[in-house]
Design an enzyme around this catalytic site. Sequence first.
Site, PDB file in Angstrom:
ATOM      1  N   LYS A 104       0.863  -1.193   0.000  1.00 19.91           N
ATOM      2  CA  LYS A 104       0.000   0.000   0.000  1.00 19.91           C
ATOM      3  C   LYS A 104       0.885   1.222   0.000  1.00 19.91           C
ATOM      4  O   LYS A 104       1.998   1.187   0.515  1.00 19.91           O
ATOM      5  CB  LYS A 104      -0.876   0.013   1.258  1.00 19.91           C
ATOM      6  CG  LYS A 104      -2.077   0.902   1.150  1.00 19.91           C
ATOM      7  CD  LYS A 104      -3.120   0.234   0.284  1.00 19.91           C
ATOM      8  CE  LYS A 104      -4.491   0.789   0.465  1.00 19.91           C
ATOM      9  NZ  LYS A 104      -5.487  -0.208   0.061  1.00 19.91           N
TER      10      LYS A 104
HETATM   11  N1  GLU Z   1      -7.222   0.075  -3.291  1.00 24.67           N
HETATM   12  C1  GLU Z   1      -7.960  -1.105  -3.581  1.00 24.67           C
HETATM   13  C2  GLU Z   1      -7.970  -2.030  -2.374  1.00 24.67           C
HETATM   14  O1  GLU Z   1      -7.813  -1.607  -1.267  1.00 24.67           O
HETATM   15  C3  GLU Z   1      -7.514  -1.781  -4.868  1.00 24.67           C
HETATM   16  C4  GLU Z   1      -6.085  -2.262  -4.879  1.00 24.67           C
HETATM   17  C5  GLU Z   1      -5.607  -2.761  -6.221  1.00 24.67           C
HETATM   18  O2  GLU Z   1      -6.393  -2.800  -7.151  1.00 24.67           O
HETATM   19  O3  GLU Z   1      -4.422  -3.091  -6.306  1.00 24.67           O
HETATM   20  O4  GLU Z   1      -8.205  -3.213  -2.472  1.00 24.67           O
END
Ligand code: GLU
Length: 412
Positions: A104
């Site tokens: 993240k």
């Molecule tokens: N931000 C989204 C999540 O928390 C998508 C992450 C992604 O597609 O890599 O799952």
Amino acid sequence: MAMNAYQTTNHYLERAFELLALPERVRTALITPSREIRVELIIELDDGSLGHYIGYRVQHDDSRGPFKGGLRYHPDVDLDEVRSLASLMTWKTAVVDVPFGGAKGGIQVDPKQLSRRELERLTRRFVEQISPVIGPNTDIPAPDMNTNPQVMGWFFDEYSRRCGFSPAVVTGKPLELHGSLGRDAATGRGCLFAVREVLGAAGKKLEGTTFAIQGFGNVGSWLARLLHAAGARVVAVSDLRGGVFKGDGLDIPSLAAHARTTGSVADFVYAEPLSNKDLLQIECDVLVPAALGHVLHEGNARDIRAKYVLEAANGPTTAEADQIFNDRGIVCIPDIWANSGGVTVSYFEWTQNTQKLKWSEELVNEMLEKHIVQAHRAVAACMEEYKCSLRTAAFVVGVRRVKEATELRGIG
Ligand code: GLU
């Protein structure tokens, strides 16, 4: 004292570790983030002065595939939060069985204070700073809170300028720029499939089931529209500026049009006004936190009157609230499964990019449904086996898969 975000995630993980009777060395290997990066982002603002922001990328685990996870722009972003969200991605990609690990990123910034050009400069500076440690086979960012396809487009462009044409370095891109059909709606659509499966297992249907949704961003607004189309009754919706309520169901298409023109669901005339606090305590079947983390906590968990909590947001429930919900028989449909539709379609986008193919929207949605339903089968079987909550079962499924990969690759 209440736990912070990272402690909360580890608390849920520990339960799974206990049930699986994992030895200490495996627990350490699974829980510890692989790499944490903090970058200083100095950019020129439109008035000629300098803006200074802090960005993070936490790469938690890549035993099942390249690191994967979103990038958020928010004033509350800090290392603890990003660490927690990166770990959640590891278990999420494993639960929904896409060949990625977890990561993240975030920048501590209020994007509303920046112009479009400033936002672009900030995004490009962030890419410049992290480009040595990301890549289509290394770490693949995506949208998250306050980031969107345009931001991903800048990301793709900046990385490609540095490293050559690389659409698969980031997902959630605009359709015109190697994005995937169905990606925009994917998280909301995945939430719909998840709640449909849980209701179905209890002999219930989406039709007529009442929902209250906190948050009308990408996830909340898509979910509301899809629920409405499926015959469910969305009785309350709120966003940062306030909320609205209508007992026999809001007209979601008109509400969405109102939100598009005014920037908020508040003041929608065909409904009664409602505060964010009251929305959480409204009588309904399914309460959907679809915005910030830790909105359901010890202070309000006893006042929740819903029978289900559908975690469209990441980490909306504190450990204390989770315990209260378990005691009260309120079923939490956990984030690491409920909102895994986004990363699932990110996987399809990455696959299309690497294979230079274009899938139809029907194929994307059909494959998404398969992944969510199969994950439910695995989680439900685990719930039976260990007589535990849906959340603990989802963590057990995720941990089992990551542990297997970690051991097969060799721990140390
Ligand atoms: N931000 C989204 C999540 O928390 C998508 C992450 C992604 O597609 O890599 O799952």
